[in-house]
Design a protein around this motif. Structure first.
Motif, PDB file in Angstrom:
ATOM      1  N   ILE A 119       0.872  -1.183   0.000  1.00  0.00           N
ATOM      2  CA  ILE A 119       0.000   0.000   0.000  1.00  0.00           C
ATOM      3  C   ILE A 119       0.906   1.229   0.000  1.00  0.00           C
ATOM      4  O   ILE A 119       1.844   1.315   0.803  1.00  0.00           O
ATOM      5  N   ASN A 120       0.614   2.168  -0.865  1.00  0.00           N
ATOM      6  CA  ASN A 120       1.445   3.377  -0.937  1.00  0.00           C
ATOM      7  C   ASN A 120       0.944   4.365   0.134  1.00  0.00           C
ATOM      8  O   ASN A 120       0.261   5.347  -0.166  1.00  0.00           O
ATOM      9  N   ILE A 121       1.281   4.068   1.382  1.00  0.00           N
ATOM     10  CA  ILE A 121       0.713   4.819   2.512  1.00  0.00           C
ATOM     11  C   ILE A 121       1.031   6.321   2.442  1.00  0.00           C
ATOM     12  O   ILE A 121       0.132   7.146   2.593  1.00  0.00           O
ATOM     13  N   PRO A 122       2.302   6.722   2.185  1.00  0.00           N
ATOM     14  CA  PRO A 122       2.569   8.172   2.142  1.00  0.00           C
ATOM     15  C   PRO A 122       1.727   8.900   1.097  1.00  0.00           C
ATOM     16  O   PRO A 122       1.247  10.010   1.331  1.00  0.00           O
ATOM     17  N   ASP A 123       1.533   8.247  -0.039  1.00  0.00           N
ATOM     18  CA  ASP A 123       0.750   8.859  -1.109  1.00  0.00           C
ATOM     19  C   ASP A 123      -0.708   9.070  -0.652  1.00  0.00           C
ATOM     20  O   ASP A 123      -1.299  10.130  -0.883  1.00  0.00           O
ATOM     21  N   LEU A 124      -1.242   8.063   0.013  1.00  0.00           N
ATOM     22  CA  LEU A 124      -2.628   8.177   0.489  1.00  0.00           C
ATOM     23  C   LEU A 124      -2.734   9.227   1.607  1.00  0.00           C
ATOM     24  O   LEU A 124      -3.732   9.944   1.707  1.00  0.00           O
ATOM     25  N   LEU A 125      -1.697   9.323   2.421  1.00  0.00           N
ATOM     26  CA  LEU A 125      -1.716  10.345   3.481  1.00  0.00           C
ATOM     27  C   LEU A 125      -1.738  11.748   2.876  1.00  0.00           C
ATOM     28  O   LEU A 125      -2.462  12.636   3.350  1.00  0.00           O
ATOM     29  N   LEU A 126      -0.940  11.927   1.816  1.00  0.00           N
ATOM     30  CA  LEU A 126      -0.931  13.240   1.146  1.00  0.00           C
ATOM     31  C   LEU A 126      -2.306  13.561   0.567  1.00  0.00           C
ATOM     32  O   LEU A 126      -2.786  14.693   0.662  1.00  0.00           O
ATOM     33  N   HIS A 127      -2.931  12.551  -0.014  1.00  0.00           N
ATOM     34  CA  HIS A 127      -4.274  12.737  -0.580  1.00  0.00           C
ATOM     35  C   HIS A 127      -5.252  13.155   0.535  1.00  0.00           C
ATOM     36  O   HIS A 127      -6.037  14.088   0.369  1.00  0.00           O
ATOM     37  N   LEU A 128      -5.144  12.474   1.679  1.00  0.00           N
ATOM     38  CA  LEU A 128      -6.043  12.801   2.806  1.00  0.00           C
ATOM     39  C   LEU A 128      -5.758  14.194   3.372  1.00  0.00           C
ATOM     40  O   LEU A 128      -6.660  14.891   3.825  1.00  0.00           O
ATOM     41  N   ARG A 129      -4.480  14.574   3.372  1.00  0.00           N
ATOM     42  CA  ARG A 129      -4.132  15.923   3.855  1.00  0.00           C
ATOM     43  C   ARG A 129      -4.838  16.983   3.001  1.00  0.00           C
ATOM     44  O   ARG A 129      -5.411  17.936   3.523  1.00  0.00           O
ATOM     45  N   ALA A 130      -4.766  16.776   1.688  1.00  0.00           N
ATOM     46  CA  ALA A 130      -5.400  17.741   0.783  1.00  0.00           C
ATOM     47  C   ALA A 130      -6.913  17.770   1.040  1.00  0.00           C
ATOM     48  O   ALA A 130      -7.523  18.839   1.106  1.00  0.00           O
ATOM     49  N   GLU A 131      -7.472  16.579   1.200  1.00  0.00           N
ATOM     50  CA  GLU A 131      -8.919  16.499   1.434  1.00  0.00           C
ATOM     51  C   GLU A 131      -9.297  17.152   2.760  1.00  0.00           C
ATOM     52  O   GLU A 131     -10.304  17.850   2.871  1.00  0.00           O
ATOM     53  N   SER A 132      -8.445  16.939   3.745  1.00  0.00           N
ATOM     54  CA  SER A 132      -8.704  17.527   5.057  1.00  0.00           C
ATOM     55  C   SER A 132      -8.681  19.060   4.969  1.00  0.00           C
ATOM     56  O   SER A 132      -9.540  19.749   5.534  1.00  0.00           O
ATOM     57  N   GLN A 133      -7.698  19.602   4.249  1.00  0.00           N
ATOM     58  CA  GLN A 133      -7.613  21.062   4.100  1.00  0.00           C
ATOM     59  C   GLN A 133      -8.855  21.623   3.410  1.00  0.00           C
ATOM     60  O   GLN A 133      -9.319  22.703   3.722  1.00  0.00           O
ATOM     61  N   GLU A 134      -9.365  20.825   2.477  1.00  0.00           N
ATOM     62  CA  GLU A 134     -10.501  21.290   1.678  1.00  0.00           C
ATOM     63  C   GLU A 134     -11.819  21.152   2.429  1.00  0.00           C
ATOM     64  O   GLU A 134     -12.622  22.079   2.491  1.00  0.00           O
ATOM     65  N   LYS A 135     -12.032  19.967   3.025  1.00  0.00           N
ATOM     66  CA  LYS A 135     -13.356  19.675   3.583  1.00  0.00           C
ATOM     67  C   LYS A 135     -13.467  19.863   5.090  1.00  0.00           C
ATOM     68  O   LYS A 135     -14.542  20.122   5.600  1.00  0.00           O
ATOM     69  N   ALA A 136     -12.377  19.656   5.800  1.00  0.00           N
ATOM     70  CA  ALA A 136     -12.460  19.774   7.264  1.00  0.00           C
ATOM     71  C   ALA A 136     -11.150  20.346   7.791  1.00  0.00           C
ATOM     72  O   ALA A 136     -10.385  19.669   8.483  1.00  0.00           O
ATOM     73  N   PRO A 137     -10.852  21.610   7.432  1.00  0.00           N
ATOM     74  CA  PRO A 137      -9.544  22.162   7.841  1.00  0.00           C
ATOM     75  C   PRO A 137      -9.394  22.221   9.360  1.00  0.00           C
ATOM     76  O   PRO A 137     -10.372  22.463  10.072  1.00  0.00           O
ATOM     77  N   ILE A 138      -8.180  21.984   9.804  1.00  0.00           N
ATOM     78  CA  ILE A 138      -7.916  22.033  11.247  1.00  0.00           C
ATOM     79  C   ILE A 138      -7.864  23.500  11.658  1.00  0.00           C
ATOM     80  O   ILE A 138      -7.118  24.287  11.056  1.00  0.00           O
ATOM     81  N   PRO A 139      -8.658  23.908  12.660  1.00  0.00           N
ATOM     82  CA  PRO A 139      -8.606  25.310  13.068  1.00  0.00           C
ATOM     83  C   PRO A 139      -7.205  25.662  13.565  1.00  0.00           C
ATOM     84  O   PRO A 139      -6.609  24.910  14.331  1.00  0.00           O
ATOM     85  N   GLN A 140      -6.711  26.778  13.063  1.00  0.00           N
ATOM     86  CA  GLN A 140      -5.343  27.199  13.423  1.00  0.00           C
ATOM     87  C   GLN A 140      -5.414  28.617  13.959  1.00  0.00           C
ATOM     88  O   GLN A 140      -6.177  29.437  13.407  1.00  0.00           O
ATOM     89  N   PRO A 141      -4.645  28.976  14.997  1.00  0.00           N
ATOM     90  CA  PRO A 141      -4.619  30.370  15.429  1.00  0.00           C
ATOM     91  C   PRO A 141      -4.173  31.257  14.261  1.00  0.00           C
ATOM     92  O   PRO A 141      -3.369  30.824  13.432  1.00  0.00           O
ATOM     93  N   LYS A 142      -4.709  32.488  14.210  1.00  0.00           N
ATOM     94  CA  LYS A 142      -4.426  33.379  13.083  1.00  0.00           C
ATOM     95  C   LYS A 142      -2.919  33.569  12.889  1.00  0.00           C
ATOM     96  O   LYS A 142      -2.414  33.514  11.776  1.00  0.00           O
ATOM     97  N   GLN A 143      -2.230  33.737  14.017  1.00  0.00           N
ATOM     98  CA  GLN A 143      -0.782  33.970  13.973  1.00  0.00           C
ATOM     99  C   GLN A 143      -0.073  32.800  13.261  1.00  0.00           C
ATOM    100  O   GLN A 143       0.783  33.003  12.403  1.00  0.00           O
ATOM    101  N   ALA A 144      -0.482  31.558  13.587  1.00  0.00           N
ATOM    102  CA  ALA A 144       0.153  30.388  12.980  1.00  0.00           C
ATOM    103  C   ALA A 144      -0.162  30.319  11.502  1.00  0.00           C
ATOM    104  O   ALA A 144       0.695  29.955  10.685  1.00  0.00           O
ATOM    105  N   ARG A 145      -1.415  30.686  11.151  1.00  0.00           N
ATOM    106  CA  ARG A 145      -1.818  30.642   9.741  1.00  0.00           C
ATOM    107  C   ARG A 145      -0.980  31.607   8.911  1.00  0.00           C
ATOM    108  O   ARG A 145      -0.441  31.255   7.861  1.00  0.00           O
ATOM    109  N   ILE A 146      -0.822  32.824   9.456  1.00  0.00           N
ATOM    110  CA  ILE A 146      -0.045  33.843   8.723  1.00  0.00           C
ATOM    111  C   ILE A 146       1.411  33.404   8.621  1.00  0.00           C
ATOM    112  O   ILE A 146       2.033  33.495   7.555  1.00  0.00           O
TER     113      ILE A 146
END
Ligand code: SF4
Length: 478
Positions: free
Chosen positions: A377-404
């Motif tokens: 199983i190409n686990i790193p590849d699937l993790l990257l795919h999930l990261r993108a999906e997470s950013q799009e559909k359920a982004p992790i709340p980040q303090p404004k300072q960290a985001r900037i």
């Protein structure tokens, strides 16, 4: 019991606690290292192991791409041999089916072999609520049940405990004499469990594989308790995740050779049970066989063409043992029943991305998991795919300072990468600056934000004294 529900988004807090616990660190270090080195030795003995992995990958690909066909074939095969098939879409449905079968059999007690699906659907809690006492009979699961915890590892549920911890637990819970000798601890558990096998009318197992062609449930183990659970009680219930199918009986050899070696470094596990239907006249064994086919998020995973590769997993645990993140933060930090790299993939799939959107980021993407996975199983590849999906559909709340800070540093990085002179200048400046904080090749603490966030939890390797280009030039000039 502790740990109901999913708490995967608390991974940072839990990991921090695990990192501070020297005792826990040693338990994980020694166990994962042992399994990792045993695997290496076992794999080296097999000529053509890479070809075997490739074949395992192809077979799982065949099943997952044609799951509807193989599920229907498996269900027919089981019923032709006298077993009964039940379909469970959700965890609640699966628990209700098991409860009904147990009640119909008049069971007040159920003996259980190790099954991760039962952990996933929280079957023990459901049975207890219905007044039916489940008894875990796998040694690791027995320990975990006594301590009121969840498994810390797919293959070795009590990996987080040392034998001294187990001795203390047994002394407290079943009033045994303290001992650090593993054989004596096993004997204590065996004595506590023996009579349960003969008493319980229902035995419950999972399935390592389910053969579509013949309707055979394949169970592998080292302790013999699974054979007891599936033969001594009058009724056998097998909880099977729908991805556990393999096409033909002849394919079993591929998976048996892969699983033992990858999981525990054994050529073969001590017992391999092949159960095809309930007992026939004149045979020992259960009078009834119920197979509960569990979806619980698997069909949704199948719907994502990229992520369906995660369903190839044969739960060997090798990716956990090799993962530098799992080895340090341990299984419970992942906040659900599946941990390590495969847990980071399937937990968001099975429980919903919003419940576990931090997990795909809990990886260094070093690729060690992909190297050991027996079904490639190409686990790193699937993790990257999930990261993108997470950013799009359920982004992790980040303090404004960290985001900037993150956005600015990424922009600066992209800018410098396109301009070699700027990159060279930035590296030289960084090299000069680190003189004040680097010691023996490591930076333990960066005083300024945002790098201070990184060094609050881990050390940073210092930049090499000379850049690659400088070294290359030196060599070429010689
Ligand atoms: S992802 Fe691969 S290495 Fe990890 S548990 Fe599953 S089969 Fe084993």
């Amino acid at each position: 019991m502790s740990g109901h529900g999913v708490s995967s988004n608390e991974i940072h807090q839990k990991a921090e606690r695990a990192l501070q616990d020297a005792h826990l660190q040693e338990a994980y270090r020694s166990s994962t290292l042992r399994l990792y080195t045993h695997r290496l030795a076992a794999v080296e003995e097999v000529p053509g192991f890479q070809a075997l992995r490739q074949r395992g990958h192809e077979l799982k690909h065949e099943v997952i791409e044609n799951l509807d066909f193989y599920l229907a074939q498996f269900a027919d095969s089981v019923e032709r041999r006298g077993g009964k098939i039940h379909w469970a879409v959700t965890a609640e449905e699966a628990c209700a089916i098991v409860k009904q079968i147990a009640e119909k059999a008049g069971a007040r007690e159920v003996v259980k072999a190790k099954t991760m699906v039962s952990e996933e659907i929280e079957l023990n809690q459901a049975l207890e609520a219905a007044g039916i006492q489940p008894f875990e009979t796998d040694l690791g699961e027995f320990i975990v049940q006594l301590s009121g915890d969840r498994p810390a590892h797919i293959v070795a549920p009590a990996m987080h405990l040392t034998r001294h911890d187990v001795s203390d637990l047994f002394t407290r819970k079943i009033h045994s004499e303290p001992t650090d000798v593993p054989e004596k601890l096993t004997a204590i558990a065996r004595k506590a469990l023996r009579e349960k096998f003969s008493r319980a009318p229902v035995g419950l197992s999972g399935a390592n594989y389910a053969v579509a062609e013949t309707g055979t449930i394949v169970l592998i183990e080292n302790e013999g308790n699974i054979r007891f659970c599936t033969t001594a009680p009058r009724v056998h219930i097998a909880l099977v995740g729908i991805e556990k199918l393999i096409p033909r009986f002849a394919d079993l050899g591929v998976f048996l050779r892969l699983l033992g070696r990858s999981g525990t470094g054994q050529k073969m596990t001590v017992y391999t049970s092949l159960l095809t239907g309930p007992s026939r006249p004149g045979e020992d064994g259960p009078e009834e066989l119920h197979v509960v086919l569990v979806d619980n998020g698997r069909i949704a995973t199948l719907a994502d063409k990229k992520m369906r590769e995660a369903l190839y997993c044969i739960r060997c645990g090798a990716c956990l043992n090799t993962c530098p993140v799992y080895r340090k933060i341990g299984g419970h930090s992942y906040g659900w029943v599946y941990s390590g790299p495969i847990g980071a993939l399937v937990t968001p799939q099975f429980t919903g991305l919003a419940n576990a959107n931090a997990l795909p980021f809990a990886s260094s993407l070093c690729g060690a998991c992909r190297e050991v996975c027996p079904v490639k199983i190409n686990i790193p590849d699937l993790l990257l795919h999930l990261r993108a999906e997470s950013q799009e559909k359920a982004p992790i709340p980040q303090p404004k300072q960290a985001r900037i800070a993150e956005r600015t540093s990424m922009r600066l990085w992209a800018w410098a990468m396109r301009r070699p002179w700027a990159y060279t200048m930035a590296s030289s400046l960084a090299r000069f600056g680190q003189r004040f904080i680097a010691r023996k090749g490591w930076i333990r603490e960066v005083p300024a934000y945002p790098a201070s966030q990184w060094t609050a939890g881990r050390d940073l390797p210092a930049l090499a004294p000379k850049s690659f280009r400088e070294r290359w030039k030196e060599i070429s000039d010689k």
